[in-house]
Design a protein around this motif. Sequence first.
Motif, PDB file in Angstrom:
ATOM      1  N   THR A 140      22.476  63.826  18.313  1.00 31.74           N
ATOM      2  CA  THR A 140      23.250  63.994  19.551  1.00 31.74           C
ATOM      3  C   THR A 140      24.375  64.547  19.373  1.00 31.74           C
ATOM      4  O   THR A 140      25.038  65.048  20.511  1.00 31.74           O
ATOM      5  N   VAL A 141      24.913  64.413  18.100  1.00 32.52           N
ATOM      6  CA  VAL A 141      26.343  64.715  18.300  1.00 32.52           C
ATOM      7  C   VAL A 141      26.339  66.442  17.741  1.00 32.52           C
ATOM      8  O   VAL A 141      25.988  67.115  16.900  1.00 32.52           O
ATOM      9  N   PRO A 142      27.194  67.332  18.456  1.00 38.51           N
ATOM     10  CA  PRO A 142      26.998  68.760  18.244  1.00 38.51           C
ATOM     11  C   PRO A 142      27.357  69.068  16.933  1.00 38.51           C
ATOM     12  O   PRO A 142      28.451  68.387  16.579  1.00 38.51           O
ATOM     13  N   ASP A 143      26.941  70.267  16.182  1.00 39.13           N
ATOM     14  CA  ASP A 143      27.262  70.289  14.917  1.00 39.13           C
ATOM     15  C   ASP A 143      28.947  70.929  14.773  1.00 39.13           C
ATOM     16  O   ASP A 143      29.307  70.924  13.599  1.00 39.13           O
ATOM     17  N   ASP A 144      29.187  71.356  15.976  1.00 35.96           N
ATOM     18  CA  ASP A 144      30.738  71.988  15.967  1.00 35.96           C
ATOM     19  C   ASP A 144      31.820  70.946  16.405  1.00 35.96           C
ATOM     20  O   ASP A 144      32.844  71.171  16.847  1.00 35.96           O
ATOM     21  N   GLU A 145      31.406  69.717  16.561  1.00 34.81           N
ATOM     22  CA  GLU A 145      32.391  68.678  17.263  1.00 34.81           C
ATOM     23  C   GLU A 145      33.368  68.273  16.172  1.00 34.81           C
ATOM     24  O   GLU A 145      33.239  68.252  14.796  1.00 34.81           O
ATOM     25  N   SER A 146      34.528  68.314  16.811  1.00 39.17           N
ATOM     26  CA  SER A 146      35.598  68.011  15.876  1.00 39.17           C
ATOM     27  C   SER A 146      36.015  66.652  16.142  1.00 39.17           C
ATOM     28  O   SER A 146      36.127  65.818  17.143  1.00 39.17           O
ATOM     29  N   PHE A 147      36.330  65.847  15.059  1.00 37.75           N
ATOM     30  CA  PHE A 147      36.995  64.463  15.143  1.00 37.75           C
ATOM     31  C   PHE A 147      38.310  64.280  14.833  1.00 37.75           C
ATOM     32  O   PHE A 147      38.791  65.187  13.985  1.00 37.75           O
ATOM     33  N   SER A 148      38.895  63.260  15.079  1.00 38.92           N
ATOM     34  CA  SER A 148      40.388  63.098  14.934  1.00 38.92           C
ATOM     35  C   SER A 148      40.662  62.749  13.217  1.00 38.92           C
ATOM     36  O   SER A 148      41.513  63.088  12.920  1.00 38.92           O
ATOM     37  N   SER A 149      39.522  62.301  12.421  1.00 40.73           N
ATOM     38  CA  SER A 149      39.518  62.269  11.084  1.00 40.73           C
ATOM     39  C   SER A 149      38.017  62.277  10.635  1.00 40.73           C
ATOM     40  O   SER A 149      37.127  61.994  11.243  1.00 40.73           O
ATOM     41  N   GLY A 150      37.951  62.984   9.500  1.00 36.14           N
ATOM     42  CA  GLY A 150      36.790  63.076   8.835  1.00 36.14           C
ATOM     43  C   GLY A 150      35.937  64.122   9.215  1.00 36.14           C
ATOM     44  O   GLY A 150      36.319  64.671  10.379  1.00 36.14           O
ATOM     45  N   THR A 151      34.922  64.516   8.486  1.00 35.29           N
ATOM     46  CA  THR A 151      33.994  65.420   8.870  1.00 35.29           C
ATOM     47  C   THR A 151      32.803  65.093   9.839  1.00 35.29           C
ATOM     48  O   THR A 151      32.837  63.817  10.053  1.00 35.29           O
ATOM     49  N   TRP A 152      31.957  66.000  10.081  1.00 35.74           N
ATOM     50  CA  TRP A 152      30.838  65.494  10.879  1.00 35.74           C
ATOM     51  C   TRP A 152      29.926  64.319  10.347  1.00 35.74           C
ATOM     52  O   TRP A 152      29.552  63.677  10.676  1.00 35.74           O
ATOM     53  N   ALA A 153      29.726  64.821   8.964  1.00 34.48           N
ATOM     54  CA  ALA A 153      28.896  63.926   8.137  1.00 34.48           C
ATOM     55  C   ALA A 153      29.438  62.632   8.244  1.00 34.48           C
ATOM     56  O   ALA A 153      28.809  61.515   8.107  1.00 34.48           O
ATOM     57  N   GLU A 154      30.759  62.588   7.608  1.00 32.64           N
ATOM     58  CA  GLU A 154      31.377  61.064   7.447  1.00 32.64           C
ATOM     59  C   GLU A 154      31.490  60.444   8.564  1.00 32.64           C
ATOM     60  O   GLU A 154      31.350  59.396   8.524  1.00 32.64           O
ATOM     61  N   ASN A 155      31.705  60.825   9.634  1.00 33.30           N
ATOM     62  CA  ASN A 155      31.499  60.316  11.067  1.00 33.30           C
ATOM     63  C   ASN A 155      30.291  59.697  11.500  1.00 33.30           C
ATOM     64  O   ASN A 155      29.933  58.385  11.774  1.00 33.30           O
ATOM     65  N   VAL A 156      29.201  60.443  11.139  1.00 32.46           N
ATOM     66  CA  VAL A 156      27.756  59.788  11.104  1.00 32.46           C
ATOM     67  C   VAL A 156      27.675  58.891  10.252  1.00 32.46           C
ATOM     68  O   VAL A 156      26.905  57.657  10.494  1.00 32.46           O
TER      69      VAL A 156
ATOM     70  N   LEU B 112      24.256  72.893   6.934  1.00 33.87           N
ATOM     71  CA  LEU B 112      24.892  74.026   7.576  1.00 33.87           C
ATOM     72  C   LEU B 112      26.263  74.500   7.123  1.00 33.87           C
ATOM     73  O   LEU B 112      26.535  75.714   7.163  1.00 33.87           O
ATOM     74  N   SER B 113      27.048  73.407   6.466  1.00 36.05           N
ATOM     75  CA  SER B 113      28.130  73.932   6.092  1.00 36.05           C
ATOM     76  C   SER B 113      28.522  72.503   5.008  1.00 36.05           C
ATOM     77  O   SER B 113      27.748  71.645   4.889  1.00 36.05           O
ATOM     78  N   GLY B 114      29.630  72.823   4.148  1.00 32.25           N
ATOM     79  CA  GLY B 114      30.056  71.744   3.378  1.00 32.25           C
ATOM     80  C   GLY B 114      30.390  70.484   4.367  1.00 32.25           C
ATOM     81  O   GLY B 114      30.482  69.279   3.797  1.00 32.25           O
ATOM     82  N   SER B 115      30.945  70.669   5.527  1.00 32.38           N
ATOM     83  CA  SER B 115      31.229  69.398   6.206  1.00 32.38           C
ATOM     84  C   SER B 115      29.945  68.653   6.829  1.00 32.38           C
ATOM     85  O   SER B 115      30.301  67.697   7.523  1.00 32.38           O
ATOM     86  N   HIS B 116      28.796  69.297   6.629  1.00 34.01           N
ATOM     87  CA  HIS B 116      27.791  68.612   7.165  1.00 34.01           C
ATOM     88  C   HIS B 116      27.087  67.918   6.110  1.00 34.01           C
ATOM     89  O   HIS B 116      25.573  67.831   6.429  1.00 34.01           O
ATOM     90  N   THR B 117      27.527  67.625   5.115  1.00 36.25           N
ATOM     91  CA  THR B 117      26.632  66.822   4.079  1.00 36.25           C
ATOM     92  C   THR B 117      27.657  65.756   3.391  1.00 36.25           C
ATOM     93  O   THR B 117      29.102  66.354   3.249  1.00 36.25           O
ATOM     94  N   THR B 118      27.372  64.746   3.004  1.00 35.23           N
ATOM     95  CA  THR B 118      28.292  63.984   2.247  1.00 35.23           C
ATOM     96  C   THR B 118      28.105  63.667   0.848  1.00 35.23           C
ATOM     97  O   THR B 118      28.719  63.165   0.013  1.00 35.23           O
ATOM     98  N   LYS B 119      27.145  64.708   0.271  1.00 40.01           N
ATOM     99  CA  LYS B 119      26.763  64.873  -0.877  1.00 40.01           C
ATOM    100  C   LYS B 119      28.010  65.545  -1.702  1.00 40.01           C
ATOM    101  O   LYS B 119      28.276  66.795  -1.052  1.00 40.01           O
TER     102      LYS B 119
END
Length: 199
Positions: free
Chosen positions: A94-110, A140-147
Amino acid sequence: MGLLAHTLGAITSDPIEDQMRELSDPTRAVDIVDRPNAHERRGAGQRGAAMVEMALILPALVMLLLGTVSSGLALNDNMQLTHATREGARYGATVPDDESFSSGTWAENVQVVVVERFGGDLQQSDVCVALVSGSPGVPLSGSHTTKADGTGCYDDSSSGVTDVRVQVVGAKESVIETGFYTYDLDLSAQAAAKHESNG
């Protein structure tokens, strides 16, 4: 004839009368009170046998009890891990892939959501999250994985799905303890959810 009559009288005499006669004799009263009867001697022997049986059975009962409790805890951890990975995949979908967070990447927040849903001692390093597309899934990008190597969490090419999807994998160590031996378990769960960007 007198001896025969005396013998027959002893055989046919009433046991209660005999006991009354013994109790009324003052010289025999002390002897009767001090002498342990057969029932008391037998009771002491039975108590000793029960103690030996308990000593033999108690370790097996303790093993069974500890094994049952620790197996139940391991099963609970496995169910919590499965629930947490599914919740994380649903949230990530449900989180848009271009969502910006106050800290961390998309993957880290999930990843944080998965750890919170577990509600226990699951660490962020035990959880992999990736937003992938294609077959096999490529982030999709480096910010979309925690590996650290920038790949997806697992190869799901056999599913034939190529849409954008969220992959979540959780792993946790658990143990079954019986008191006499320990059995280590490696619990793991994975989940995937189609991302809403697919329309």
